[in-house]
Design an enzyme around this catalytic site. Structure first.
Site, PDB file in Angstrom:
ATOM      1  N   ARG A 223      45.642  36.249  45.612  1.00  0.00           N
ATOM      2  CA  ARG A 223      46.512  36.657  46.705  1.00  0.00           C
ATOM      3  C   ARG A 223      46.634  35.507  47.697  1.00  0.00           C
ATOM      4  O   ARG A 223      45.664  34.763  47.923  1.00  0.00           O
ATOM      5  CB  ARG A 223      45.926  37.879  47.434  1.00  0.00           C
ATOM      6  CG  ARG A 223      46.059  39.183  46.665  1.00  0.00           C
ATOM      7  CD  ARG A 223      47.506  39.660  46.563  1.00  0.00           C
ATOM      8  NE  ARG A 223      47.613  40.936  45.894  1.00  0.00           N
ATOM      9  CZ  ARG A 223      47.940  41.106  44.618  1.00  0.00           C
ATOM     10  NH1 ARG A 223      48.182  40.073  43.847  1.00  0.00           N
ATOM     11  NH2 ARG A 223      48.053  42.326  44.113  1.00  0.00           N
ATOM     12  N   HIS A 271      54.611  34.078  41.943  1.00  0.00           N
ATOM     13  CA  HIS A 271      53.842  35.318  41.692  1.00  0.00           C
ATOM     14  C   HIS A 271      54.199  35.909  40.319  1.00  0.00           C
ATOM     15  O   HIS A 271      54.632  37.061  40.215  1.00  0.00           O
ATOM     16  CB  HIS A 271      54.077  36.344  42.807  1.00  0.00           C
ATOM     17  CG  HIS A 271      52.995  37.397  42.859  1.00  0.00           C
ATOM     18  ND1 HIS A 271      52.557  37.969  44.018  1.00  0.00           N
ATOM     19  CD2 HIS A 271      52.267  37.990  41.867  1.00  0.00           C
ATOM     20  CE1 HIS A 271      51.612  38.858  43.759  1.00  0.00           C
ATOM     21  NE2 HIS A 271      51.422  38.891  42.446  1.00  0.00           N
TER      22      HIS A 271
HETATM   23  P1  NDP Z   1      38.529  43.250  39.232  1.00  0.00           P
HETATM   24  O1  NDP Z   1      38.319  44.287  40.257  1.00  0.00           O
HETATM   25  O2  NDP Z   1      38.394  43.609  37.798  1.00  0.00           O
HETATM   26  O3  NDP Z   1      37.539  42.021  39.486  1.00  0.00           O
HETATM   27  C1  NDP Z   1      37.255  41.554  40.761  1.00  0.00           C
HETATM   28  C2  NDP Z   1      36.085  40.575  40.678  1.00  0.00           C
HETATM   29  O4  NDP Z   1      35.903  39.996  41.976  1.00  0.00           O
HETATM   30  C3  NDP Z   1      34.786  41.251  40.288  1.00  0.00           C
HETATM   31  O5  NDP Z   1      34.038  40.407  39.440  1.00  0.00           O
HETATM   32  C4  NDP Z   1      34.060  41.379  41.637  1.00  0.00           C
HETATM   33  O6  NDP Z   1      32.655  41.371  41.536  1.00  0.00           O
HETATM   34  C5  NDP Z   1      34.534  40.137  42.339  1.00  0.00           C
HETATM   35  N1  NDP Z   1      34.407  40.276  43.788  1.00  0.00           N
HETATM   36  C6  NDP Z   1      34.996  41.173  44.600  1.00  0.00           C
HETATM   37  N2  NDP Z   1      34.613  40.994  45.874  1.00  0.00           N
HETATM   38  C7  NDP Z   1      33.732  39.966  45.849  1.00  0.00           C
HETATM   39  C8  NDP Z   1      32.963  39.312  46.837  1.00  0.00           C
HETATM   40  N3  NDP Z   1      33.016  39.686  48.123  1.00  0.00           N
HETATM   41  N4  NDP Z   1      32.152  38.313  46.456  1.00  0.00           N
HETATM   42  C9  NDP Z   1      32.088  37.927  45.169  1.00  0.00           C
HETATM   43  N5  NDP Z   1      32.799  38.503  44.170  1.00  0.00           N
HETATM   44  C10 NDP Z   1      33.597  39.498  44.521  1.00  0.00           C
HETATM   45  O7  NDP Z   1      39.979  42.619  39.526  1.00  0.00           O
HETATM   46  P2  NDP Z   1      40.977  41.959  38.481  1.00  0.00           P
HETATM   47  O8  NDP Z   1      40.273  40.891  37.755  1.00  0.00           O
HETATM   48  O9  NDP Z   1      41.683  42.994  37.694  1.00  0.00           O
HETATM   49  O10 NDP Z   1      42.070  41.335  39.487  1.00  0.00           O
HETATM   50  C11 NDP Z   1      41.715  40.363  40.449  1.00  0.00           C
HETATM   51  C12 NDP Z   1      42.890  40.110  41.390  1.00  0.00           C
HETATM   52  O11 NDP Z   1      43.902  39.363  40.730  1.00  0.00           O
HETATM   53  C13 NDP Z   1      43.631  41.358  41.868  1.00  0.00           C
HETATM   54  O12 NDP Z   1      42.937  41.985  42.922  1.00  0.00           O
HETATM   55  C14 NDP Z   1      44.957  40.776  42.326  1.00  0.00           C
HETATM   56  O13 NDP Z   1      44.885  40.419  43.674  1.00  0.00           O
HETATM   57  C15 NDP Z   1      45.096  39.508  41.484  1.00  0.00           C
HETATM   58  N6  NDP Z   1      46.240  39.595  40.558  1.00  0.00           N
HETATM   59  C16 NDP Z   1      47.222  38.640  40.624  1.00  0.00           C
HETATM   60  C17 NDP Z   1      48.279  38.668  39.753  1.00  0.00           C
HETATM   61  C18 NDP Z   1      49.310  37.594  39.770  1.00  0.00           C
HETATM   62  O14 NDP Z   1      50.307  37.693  39.055  1.00  0.00           O
HETATM   63  N7  NDP Z   1      49.128  36.527  40.523  1.00  0.00           N
HETATM   64  C19 NDP Z   1      48.426  39.732  38.761  1.00  0.00           C
HETATM   65  C20 NDP Z   1      47.322  40.666  38.756  1.00  0.00           C
HETATM   66  C21 NDP Z   1      46.291  40.597  39.636  1.00  0.00           C
HETATM   67  P3  NDP Z   1      31.843  42.625  40.907  1.00  0.00           P
HETATM   68  O15 NDP Z   1      32.269  42.680  39.473  1.00  0.00           O
HETATM   69  O16 NDP Z   1      30.422  42.261  41.047  1.00  0.00           O
HETATM   70  O17 NDP Z   1      32.284  43.834  41.668  1.00  0.00           O
HETATM   71  C1  OXD Z   2      49.041  42.666  40.609  1.00  0.00           C
HETATM   72  C2  OXD Z   2      50.023  41.651  40.864  1.00  0.00           C
HETATM   73  O1  OXD Z   2      48.197  42.908  41.449  1.00  0.00           O
HETATM   74  O2  OXD Z   2      51.060  41.646  40.192  1.00  0.00           O
HETATM   75  O3  OXD Z   2      49.087  43.255  39.510  1.00  0.00           O
HETATM   76  O4  OXD Z   2      49.829  40.782  41.712  1.00  0.00           O
END
Ligand code: NDP
Ligand code: OXD
Length: 308
Positions: A223, A271
């Site tokens: 993001r 994006h």
């Molecule tokens: P998940 O919820 O599966 O994974 C999030 C990861 O971040 C987990 O490993 C979590 O740790 C870690 N995390 C969260 N908070 C912290 C913190 N404070 N400190 C350290 N680690 C942290 O999310 P996804 O992988 O599915 O998606 C990640 C992000 O990708 C989405 O939130 C979205 O913003 C972005 N995205 C972007 C897209 C694009 O096209 N650019 C498309 C889709 C998503 P733990 O496992 O220990 O909880």
């Molecule tokens: C998502 C994105 O969060 O598209 O899936 O950014």
């Protein structure tokens, strides 16, 4: 049971066609033509107007078209009903491909060869073996872990940071503030795939950049709110960072006069790192609806307290 669809960036007809392949009896209404609000008990949404979901008195389930749900959680009127986020193979494969593409772009000197081609110059350049290149991934969830696994198949060294320690084959796991401090100095490239929460907002800042080795590259596919834009420009301009690949921005679309567009060390995509393709993701929506209808436990529920 009636599903409300609300997204200004997704095609409702395509989604209807794909979801009804799995649930032929589903009634779907498309915002703003929602009819009697009392009929609606489920919503499939991406960035709905604030207050819309609160105006549905019988809403029992929200399914997010996005993996990241911070736009929903930012609405203080969001009803306290189960919130399911998008996790689909299509999205995951897309993201792993984007991350691999950006790592290869910088490691395999794609821009440098582009410039040489433009000058009709045949000039091989040196690059390190992938096994000598370390990629750090912030966030080892669905997308981060899959991206790390894909890079492992290309022989890169992988480090990953998450809230809780993880066990991903071939990926050295770090967690907590100490873990981050230990990981950053080892990263030739750093990929951000964290959810945007109060804890992670602004994490890509001057302090983090200074902890990376000179010549490191930053990839942000999570993001725009993770990045302190002025700090990135400063780190690039003083030569500490080699470059950045950015897919997400604080303001989207990125304004035409934004300095990122013309910066020689920044590569931009709008994006699109991972797309929720209806043909690949409708089944996940249908599964959530089916589980909801039959009272079975829902997968991919958002923990509102954590914010992801
Ligand atoms: P998940 O919820 O599966 O994974 C999030 C990861 O971040 C987990 O490993 C979590 O740790 C870690 N995390 C969260 N908070 C912290 C913190 N404070 N400190 C350290 N680690 C942290 O999310 P996804 O992988 O599915 O998606 C990640 C992000 O990708 C989405 O939130 C979205 O913003 C972005 N995205 C972007 C897209 C694009 O096209 N650019 C498309 C889709 C998503 P733990 O496992 O220990 O909880
Ligand atoms: C998502 C994105 O969060 O598209 O899936 O950014």
């Amino acid at each position: 049971m009636t599903l409300l669809f609300c997204s200004s960036s997704d095609n409702a007809d395509v989604w209807r066609a794909e979801i009804t392949k799995h649930l032929p009896d589903l009634e779907m209404r498309v915002w703003p033509d929602i009819g009697d609000v009392a009929d609606i008990d489920m919503a499939l949404v991406w960035k709905p107007p604030a207050g819309l979901l609160a105006s549905l008195p019988n809403l029992r389930l929200i399914v997010s078209l996005g993996a990241g749900v911070e736009p929903l959680l930012e609405d203080p009127t969001l009803p306290e009903v189960p919130l399911v986020r998008m996790v689909s193979e299509g999205l995951t494969v897309d993201m792993a491909g984007y991350v691999a593409l950006q790592v290869l772009r910088w490691h395999r000197l794609v821009d440098e060869y582009g410039a040489l081609q433009a000058a009709s110059r045949w000039q091989p350049l040196d690059h390190r073996p992938a096994s000598d290149v370390t990629v750090g991934v912030l966030g080892l969830g669905e997308l981060g872990a899959a991206s790390a696994r894909t890079l492992r198949t290309m022989d890169y060294r992988l480090l990953g940071w998450s809230r809780s320690p993880k066990s991903v084959e071939g990926v050295e796991s770090f967690s907590g503030a100490d873990g981050l401090a230990a990981m950053l100095p080892r990263c030739d490239l750093l990929v951000c795939l964290l959810p945007l929460t109060a804890e992670t907002r602004g994490i890509l800042n001057a302090e983090l950049f200074a902890a990376l080795p000179a010549g490191a590259v930053v990839v942000n596919a999570a993001r725009g709110g993770h990045l302190v834009e002025a700090d990135l420009l400063a780190a690039l301009d003083r030569g500490h960072l080699r470059g950045a690949s950015l897919d997400v921005f604080g303001t989207e679309p990125l304004p035409a006069d934004h300095p990122f567009w013309r910066h020689p060390k920044i590569r931009i995509t709008p994006h699109v790192a991972a797309i929720t393709h209806p043909s690949r993701s409708a089944v996940q929506v249908a599964d959530a609806i089916t589980a909801f209808r039959s009272g079975r436990p829902l997968a991919n529920l958002v923990d509102r307290r954590r914010g992801y």
